[in-house]
Design a protein around this motif. Sequence first.
Motif, mmCIF file in Angstrom:
data_model
loop_
_atom_site.group_PDB
_atom_site.id
_atom_site.type_symbol
_atom_site.label_atom_id
_atom_site.label_comp_id
_atom_site.label_asym_id
_atom_site.label_seq_id
_atom_site.Cartn_x
_atom_site.Cartn_y
_atom_site.Cartn_z
ATOM 1 N N LYS A 147 -0.498 -2.842 -4.350
ATOM 2 C CA LYS A 147 -1.936 -3.139 -4.229
ATOM 3 C C LYS A 147 -2.763 -1.872 -4.444
ATOM 4 N N ALA A 148 -2.313 -0.795 -3.794
ATOM 5 C CA ALA A 148 -3.107 0.439 -3.817
ATOM 6 C C ALA A 148 -2.196 1.650 -3.741
ATOM 7 N N ILE A 149 -2.670 2.757 -4.345
ATOM 8 C CA ILE A 149 -1.995 4.045 -4.213
ATOM 9 C C ILE A 149 -2.960 4.943 -3.439
ATOM 10 N N ASN A 150 -2.490 5.501 -2.359
ATOM 11 C CA ASN A 150 -3.371 6.243 -1.446
ATOM 12 C C ASN A 150 -4.576 5.343 -1.124
ATOM 13 N N GLN A 151 -5.790 5.787 -1.454
ATOM 14 C CA GLN A 151 -6.964 4.947 -1.122
ATOM 15 C C GLN A 151 -7.460 4.145 -2.326
ATOM 16 N N ASP A 152 -6.772 4.238 -3.471
ATOM 17 C CA ASP A 152 -7.254 3.584 -4.692
ATOM 18 C C ASP A 152 -6.581 2.232 -4.924
ATOM 19 N N THR A 153 -7.389 1.186 -4.915
ATOM 20 C CA THR A 153 -6.859 -0.165 -5.156
ATOM 21 C C THR A 153 -6.867 -0.442 -6.658
ATOM 22 N N PHE A 154 -5.784 -1.056 -7.168
ATOM 23 C CA PHE A 154 -5.739 -1.394 -8.597
ATOM 24 C C PHE A 154 -6.724 -2.536 -8.888
ATOM 25 N N PRO A 155 -7.415 -2.467 -10.034
ATOM 26 C CA PRO A 155 -8.471 -3.466 -10.293
ATOM 27 C C PRO A 155 -7.946 -4.860 -10.651
ATOM 28 N N LEU A 156 -6.768 -4.939 -11.274
ATOM 29 C CA LEU A 156 -6.309 -6.248 -11.759
ATOM 30 C C LEU A 156 -5.631 -7.021 -10.624
ATOM 31 N N ASP A 197 4.770 6.637 8.783
ATOM 32 C CA ASP A 197 4.073 7.313 9.882
ATOM 33 C C ASP A 197 2.570 7.363 9.623
ATOM 34 N N GLN A 198 2.194 7.358 8.345
ATOM 35 C CA GLN A 198 0.756 7.413 8.019
ATOM 36 C C GLN A 198 0.166 6.029 7.764
ATOM 37 N N GLY A 199 0.923 4.997 8.100
ATOM 38 C CA GLY A 199 0.391 3.636 8.039
ATOM 39 C C GLY A 199 0.526 2.949 6.697
ATOM 40 N N TYR A 200 1.253 3.529 5.756
ATOM 41 C CA TYR A 200 1.469 2.892 4.446
ATOM 42 C C TYR A 200 2.734 2.025 4.491
ATOM 43 N N ASP A 201 2.874 1.166 3.484
ATOM 44 C CA ASP A 201 4.074 0.322 3.422
ATOM 45 C C ASP A 201 5.241 1.065 2.794
ATOM 46 N N ASP A 219 -2.659 9.348 -14.345
ATOM 47 C CA ASP A 219 -2.347 8.230 -15.263
ATOM 48 C C ASP A 219 -2.134 6.955 -14.450
ATOM 49 N N LEU A 220 -1.386 7.100 -13.358
ATOM 50 C CA LEU A 220 -1.079 5.940 -12.519
ATOM 51 C C LEU A 220 -2.353 5.407 -11.850
ATOM 52 N N LEU A 221 -3.171 6.320 -11.346
ATOM 53 C CA LEU A 221 -4.383 5.888 -10.634
ATOM 54 C C LEU A 221 -5.363 5.190 -11.582
ATOM 55 N N ALA A 222 -5.274 5.490 -12.884
ATOM 56 C CA ALA A 222 -6.166 4.850 -13.866
ATOM 57 C C ALA A 222 -5.601 3.514 -14.372
ATOM 58 N N ALA A 223 -4.451 3.107 -13.846
ATOM 59 C CA ALA A 223 -3.798 1.881 -14.330
ATOM 60 C C ALA A 223 -4.530 0.635 -13.829
ATOM 61 N N ASP A 224 -4.201 -0.509 -14.476
ATOM 62 C CA ASP A 224 -4.797 -1.788 -14.064
ATOM 63 C C ASP A 224 -4.009 -2.414 -12.912
ATOM 64 N N SER A 225 -2.691 -2.217 -12.925
ATOM 65 C CA SER A 225 -1.853 -2.752 -11.847
ATOM 66 C C SER A 225 -0.510 -2.026 -11.909
ATOM 67 N N ALA A 226 0.319 -2.257 -10.882
ATOM 68 C CA ALA A 226 1.623 -1.565 -10.846
ATOM 69 C C ALA A 226 2.588 -2.363 -9.983
ATOM 70 N N ARG A 267 0.883 -1.177 0.000
ATOM 71 C CA ARG A 267 0.000 0.000 0.000
ATOM 72 C C ARG A 267 0.912 1.216 0.000
ATOM 73 N N VAL A 268 0.786 2.002 -1.038
ATOM 74 C CA VAL A 268 1.763 3.070 -1.298
ATOM 75 C C VAL A 268 1.105 4.440 -1.174
ATOM 76 N N MET A 269 1.834 5.378 -0.611
ATOM 77 C CA MET A 269 1.324 6.750 -0.461
ATOM 78 C C MET A 269 2.099 7.698 -1.374
ATOM 79 N N ILE A 270 1.384 8.535 -2.086
ATOM 80 C CA ILE A 270 2.075 9.572 -2.866
ATOM 81 C C ILE A 270 2.602 10.595 -1.876
ATOM 82 N N SER A 271 3.906 10.773 -1.881
ATOM 83 C CA SER A 271 4.575 11.565 -0.853
ATOM 84 C C SER A 271 4.425 13.066 -1.096
#
Length: 297
Positions: A258-267, A170-174, A238-245, A134-138
């Motif tokens: 798995k996810a960027i901020n609160q958005d989970t990739f669909p694939l 600190d914000q609970g992301y990996d 562009d990244l948030l609209a992706a299928d996976s990463a 689970r990734v956070m945009i810094s």
Amino acid sequence: MYYNNDTLIYLDGKFVKAHTASTDLYSQTLHYGYGVFEGIRAYATNNGTHVFKSKTHYERLKKSAELINIPFPFQVEELMQATETLLEKNNLSDAYIRPLVFCDPNMSLAKPNKVSIMICAWEWAAYLGNKQLRVMISSICRPHPRSVKIEAKACGHYINSILATNEAKDQGYDEALLLDSDGFVAEGPGANLFFEKDGMLFTPQLGNILPGITRATIFELARKLGIQVKEGLFTPNDLLAADSAFYCGTAAEVIGIKAINQDTFPLAWPNSLGKKLQDAYAQVVRKTKQTASTVSL
Ligand code: PMP
């Protein structure tokens, strides 16, 4: 713990005990972050220990030093040999290897008079673990390429990576994701980013990122697997609209996001191109037996 009382390191041509080796506290590297380093992995294979792309890593170390005006009075071949010996002497096969070029005391911000190299190694599991991240945009952006030599793997640059990682954890992301100073997607604190959209892979172009050696390996593997990869400037949308990463790097290897901020990739990861490349990467670094469906480099 990275070493014990028996651990040997390579220091300026000699193998010495890690716990007795010392450096000068007035070192320019310690005060100003003016040094360069590498991260290399060795893998246990059927044919003994395999230091993956050893030459490429030491050539990048040399290039990093040259980019920031640190003399590099070392031979790549010698360092490659020293690495093999270091692993043997420490009984290591699956290992992470850390060469560091550091400078003598010099408070004047001038070029160093004397440069040293140390190489150490330790057992290190995949740096970001093996669960999807689970990734956070810094809020921390990558340094501007006109402020530093962004292509150098320089010690001081890693304050940027540490700040971003601290914020995300600190914000609970990996893990964090850093944008460049223009707001385009750049890279992780210690790994390069790829994302998949409609059966193709995309990755930030060089210029604001470290030219990762794993990134280059992914290009080679993708070509062999018939996967198209496009480099460019991509926005967070562009990244948030992706299928996976996924992230890739020597320490991280290939690890799904798995996810960027609160958005989970669909694939689902098992169905992604990232998973195919993760498997291909695991094979190539371990040089496992090749079948018609496997790839070699
Ligand atoms: N970006 C950064 C900032 C890194 O520190 C690393 C790790 N060296 C990478 C990308 C990945 O590079 P490589 O594949 O060469 O390990």
